[in-house]
Design a protein around this motif. Structure first.
Motif, PDB file in Angstrom:
ATOM      1  N   HIS A 262       0.010   8.398  62.342  1.00  0.00           N
ATOM      2  CA  HIS A 262       0.309   9.562  61.649  1.00  0.00           C
ATOM      3  C   HIS A 262      -0.781  10.762  61.844  1.00  0.00           C
ATOM      4  O   HIS A 262      -1.957  10.565  62.089  1.00  0.00           O
ATOM      5  N   LEU A 264      -1.773  13.065  59.951  1.00  0.00           N
ATOM      6  CA  LEU A 264      -2.744  13.026  58.695  1.00  0.00           C
ATOM      7  C   LEU A 264      -3.787  11.967  58.711  1.00  0.00           C
ATOM      8  O   LEU A 264      -4.471  11.908  57.543  1.00  0.00           O
ATOM      9  N   THR A 299       8.424   8.529  52.209  1.00  0.00           N
ATOM     10  CA  THR A 299       7.896   9.799  51.795  1.00  0.00           C
ATOM     11  C   THR A 299       6.413   9.708  51.843  1.00  0.00           C
ATOM     12  O   THR A 299       5.775   8.863  51.336  1.00  0.00           O
ATOM     13  N   TYR A 300       6.245  10.676  52.832  1.00  0.00           N
ATOM     14  CA  TYR A 300       4.200  10.856  52.937  1.00  0.00           C
ATOM     15  C   TYR A 300       3.977  11.925  52.189  1.00  0.00           C
ATOM     16  O   TYR A 300       4.273  12.941  52.106  1.00  0.00           O
ATOM     17  N   PRO A 301       2.541  11.754  51.670  1.00  0.00           N
ATOM     18  CA  PRO A 301       1.985  12.931  51.130  1.00  0.00           C
ATOM     19  C   PRO A 301       1.802  13.928  52.138  1.00  0.00           C
ATOM     20  O   PRO A 301       1.405  14.003  53.117  1.00  0.00           O
ATOM     21  N   SER A 302       1.658  15.311  51.368  1.00  0.00           N
ATOM     22  CA  SER A 302       1.575  16.484  52.227  1.00  0.00           C
ATOM     23  C   SER A 302      -0.134  16.726  52.323  1.00  0.00           C
ATOM     24  O   SER A 302      -0.997  16.143  51.686  1.00  0.00           O
ATOM     25  N   GLU A 303      -0.189  17.516  53.231  1.00  0.00           N
ATOM     26  CA  GLU A 303      -1.873  17.836  53.326  1.00  0.00           C
ATOM     27  C   GLU A 303      -2.460  18.556  52.235  1.00  0.00           C
ATOM     28  O   GLU A 303      -3.720  18.286  51.934  1.00  0.00           O
ATOM     29  N   LYS A 304      -1.649  19.264  51.431  1.00  0.00           N
ATOM     30  CA  LYS A 304      -2.086  19.939  50.163  1.00  0.00           C
ATOM     31  C   LYS A 304      -2.388  18.783  49.196  1.00  0.00           C
ATOM     32  O   LYS A 304      -3.539  19.118  48.705  1.00  0.00           O
ATOM     33  N   SER A 305      -1.607  17.894  49.121  1.00  0.00           N
ATOM     34  CA  SER A 305      -1.927  16.774  48.188  1.00  0.00           C
ATOM     35  C   SER A 305      -3.180  15.997  48.834  1.00  0.00           C
ATOM     36  O   SER A 305      -3.823  15.584  47.676  1.00  0.00           O
TER      37      SER A 305
END
Length: 703
Positions: A262, A264, A299-305
């Protein structure tokens, strides 16, 4: 000695700031820029405090020299004759040069560099570094962007305040804007903010510092307060552990959801590096999953999270580590206070510790500070020393409060600091002037700086000793020091009437005052706020003496140590039980270690002696058996060396299952030894190198 005192104090103050920063910060784990920025801020502030007495003595000498140069020879002789009859003059001319005299032109340049460097640190660099250190970004660009956004509101607020002063000066028809006046407005704005906070901290420190030493002489009081701290710290410690568990659970979920391929994944690896070692070993890295993250609609977490999670990990880990260290320190303090209470009734006058210190004791210190000396100091002399020190500090506090309320009066002079300095100025006793100035400003600095080290703004700002202070708190303390020190020094010069705006005399100002500029540009600040606001310290001292702040915090739900409160009594009992439990646990550990040590000392030597005797007196039969065992151990090591090759064979072909109904079996299916069995002990040795069980029936015959 010209300039030598300045050089010595510059070097001494640097090592003092380095020592304090080493006590509170962690040079190994924290970023170098954080350490350098905090060290520079502390160093400059301490430097102002230590160098200002030299500036005062040099200014007094320059005033005398200037007055002697402008006077006529007759007046000069009259002045000399007056000093000859009134007070002893150390030389023919009353204006002799002090030992710490600093040549002209050095101090203005020195103060200008120190002051503007500290202002650049406190208003621009340190706030930016503070936001940068708290940021959870994964790149330098991301952290800089976050710091700029957070400081936009911060900088805008102070620009608005400066603009208000600027508009006031521009509207006033009697004032004309010039660069020097504009510079004075900026200095006045910074000093006004610093003086507002200075009086609040000073009012607390003037009462709390003498009271802390007076209560330090009460053994029962200190022990009860330690129990109270233990109960509160245990609650904080449990909360920190729970918070860390919750954050680590979030990290585990993110680690499982975001695979190795991934985009991230690098961010997740960065977060894992900040986690404690035991959690890293539990979670590991998800490298055995070769699924494509785009094939399934997960659903993957965003970079902000992830940035937010990274920030939470840094904070929770630091808080957990800090509470663990503070708990161990508090335990040692509680055990020591309990030892003092027990040894007070000792008839042998020998101080006995319940637990030995884990650190090796210094032999030189142990020779002079033996148990007898320790008993007399801890049980007899230390309480009286603390009481005397508390009385002396209380007298200093009364002098400061009186001078803060009367320093604006010049005829007569009511400020005691000004009276002491003027008496020394008449006799030109520069040593006394420097000592009096240093003790006065040092006491003011201790009252202010110790409050900065004691206050705690929830869990965001907290200076913890033993290298447990985070980067945010270190930078915040540097900001406070740089903002508090200039108004503190101006307030001290006003108390001693060395500031011409207070004394209203046309005399030569100190080099520090000349750098600050004339506050007559803003008359309502120079003649109003700077004079009458410090009187508020009286109200603050009264409120601190009656513990009004402590009572208000207690009513709001923040438990504080109060002797006449039921909640305090409950927390004291809870802390006492916690200390007793930890004490029993440590006693059991020490008893177990002592038993193991005694067993090793008792039976270890006997085993060595018996082994040595068997080596000396060897039986022929035993020699044959030793040869057999040697051959068997050699074959055993040979099998161990061939283990790698057998492992390769096992990877290429399936291993056949063991036949438990067979007559014999070996530990290795690829290499068997006939006649060797190791099902269950006891074994019987047979000639020929065979070990057979005492029971002739097989193990599964009854099944």
């Amino acid at each position: 000695m010209s300039g030598a005192a300045l050089g010595l104090e510059i070097v001494f103050v640097f090592f003092l700031a380095l020592f304090l920063l080493h006590r509170y910060g962690d040079f190994k784990k924290q970023h170098r820029l954080v350490i350098i920025g905090t060290l520079l801020a502390w160093y400059l502030c301490f430097l102002i405090v230590f160098i200002l007495p030299l500036d005062v003595s040099t200014t007094i000498y320059n005033r005398c020299k200037h007055a002697a140069a402008n006077s006529s020879p007759t007046e000069n002789s009259n002045i000399t004759g007056f000093h000859a009859t009134a007070t002893p003059v150390p030389s023919q001319h009353p204006c002799f040069k002090p030992w710490s005299y600093i040549p002209d032109g050095i101090m203005p340049i020195f103060w200008r560099v120190v002051y503007w460097t500290s202002q650049f640190l406190t208003w621009i660099l340190l706030p930016f570094m503070q936001s940068y250190a708290r940021s959870g970004g994964f790149s330098i660009t991301g952290k800089i962007k976050t710091a700029l956004i957070e400081n936009a509101i911060y900088y805008g607020t102070y620009l608005l305040i400066f603009g208000a002063f600027l508009i006031y000066v521009a509207v006033n028809p009697h004032l004309h804007l010039e660069w020097n006046q504009l510079q004075t407005i900026g200095i006045a704005a910074a000093n006004t903010w610093g003086l507002f906070l200075l009086v609040l901290l000073l009012g607390y420190g003037l009462v709390e510092i003498p009271r802390s030493y007076w209560n330090g002489a009460k053994r029962g009081y200190l022990l009860m307060k330690t129990y109270f701290k233990a109960a509160k710290l245990m609650t904080e410690k449990a909360d920190a552990e729970e918070t860390l568990e919750d954050v680590m659970e979030e990290v585990r979920k993110v680690n499982e959801s975001i695979k190795y391929n991934h985009p991230l994944r690098k961010c997740v690896d960065t977060i894992l590096k900040k986690c404690p070692t035991e959690y890293q070993e539990k979670m590991g890295r998800n490298m055995d999953d070769y699924e494509d993250f785009d094939e399934k609609h997960n659903t993957y977490p965003s970079e902000k999270s992830l940035v937010k999670l990274h920030k939470q990990v840094i904070y929770s880990v630091q808080r957990h580590r800090r509470t663990q260290v503070q708990w161990q320190i508090l335990l040692e303090q509680a055990f020591y206070l309990e030892d003092v209470a027990k040894n007070e009734t000792s008839a042998t006058h020998q101080f006995v510790h319940t637990f030995q210190s884990p650190e090796p004791e210094n032999k030189f210190l142990q020779y002079f500070y033996n148990p007898t000396v320790e008993w007399y100091w801890e049980c007899l002399l230390r309480p009286w020393f603390y009481r005397i020190l508390a009385v002396v500090l209380s007298i200093f506090s009364v002098i400061v409060v009186w001078s803060e309320c009367t320093f604006f009066s010049t005829t007569p002079v009511l400020s005691l600091f000004a009276v002491f300095i003027q008496l020394a100025e008449k006799t030109y006793n520069y040593i006394y002037i420097e000592i009096a100035c240093f003790l006065s400003i040092f006491f003011l600095s201790i009252c202010v700086y110790s409050t900065v080290f004691r206050i705690r703004v929830f869990n965001y700002y907290y200076l913890a000793s033993h290298h447990q202070t985070d980067a945010y708190s270190l930078l915040f303390s540097g900001m406070l020091f740089c903002r508090l020190t200039p108004p503190l020094c101006l307030n001290f010069l006003g108390l001693t009437h060395m500031d011409s705006s207070i004394s209203h005399q046309n005399t030569q100002p100190t080099a520090y005052t000349s750098i600050m500029g004339s506050m007559k540009v803003l008359s309502f600040i120079a003649d109003g706020f700077y004079i009458y606001y410090p009187m508020l310290v009286v109200i603050l001292c009264i409120a601190t003496y009656f513990s009004l702040g402590t009572r208000c915090l207690n009513l709001l739900g923040f438990q504080q140590f109060m002797g006449d409160n039921d909640m305090t009594s409950d927390l004291v009992d809870e802390g006492k039980e916690l200390i007793r439990r930890e004490k029993r646990k440590r006693q059991r550990q020490e008893e177990g270690e002592n038993r193991r040590r005694e067993w090793k000392e008792r039976y270890g030597h006997n085993r060595e002696d018996s082994t040595r005797n068997r080596n000396v007196h060897v039986d022929p039969k035993e020699s044959n058996l030793s040869d057999i065992s040697t051959n068997r151990s050699a074959s055993k090591y040979t099998r161990a060396n061939n283990r790698t090759e057998r492992d390769r064979i096992e990877l290429l072909q399936d291993v056949e299952p063991l036949d438990f109904n067979a007559e014999t079996f070996t530990d290795d299916p690829l290499e068997s030894e006939p006649g060797r069995s190791f099902l269950y002990p006891p074994f019987r040795y047979q000639p020929g190198g065979r070990y057979l069980s005492m029971s002739h029936s097989r193990i599964f015959d009854d099944v």
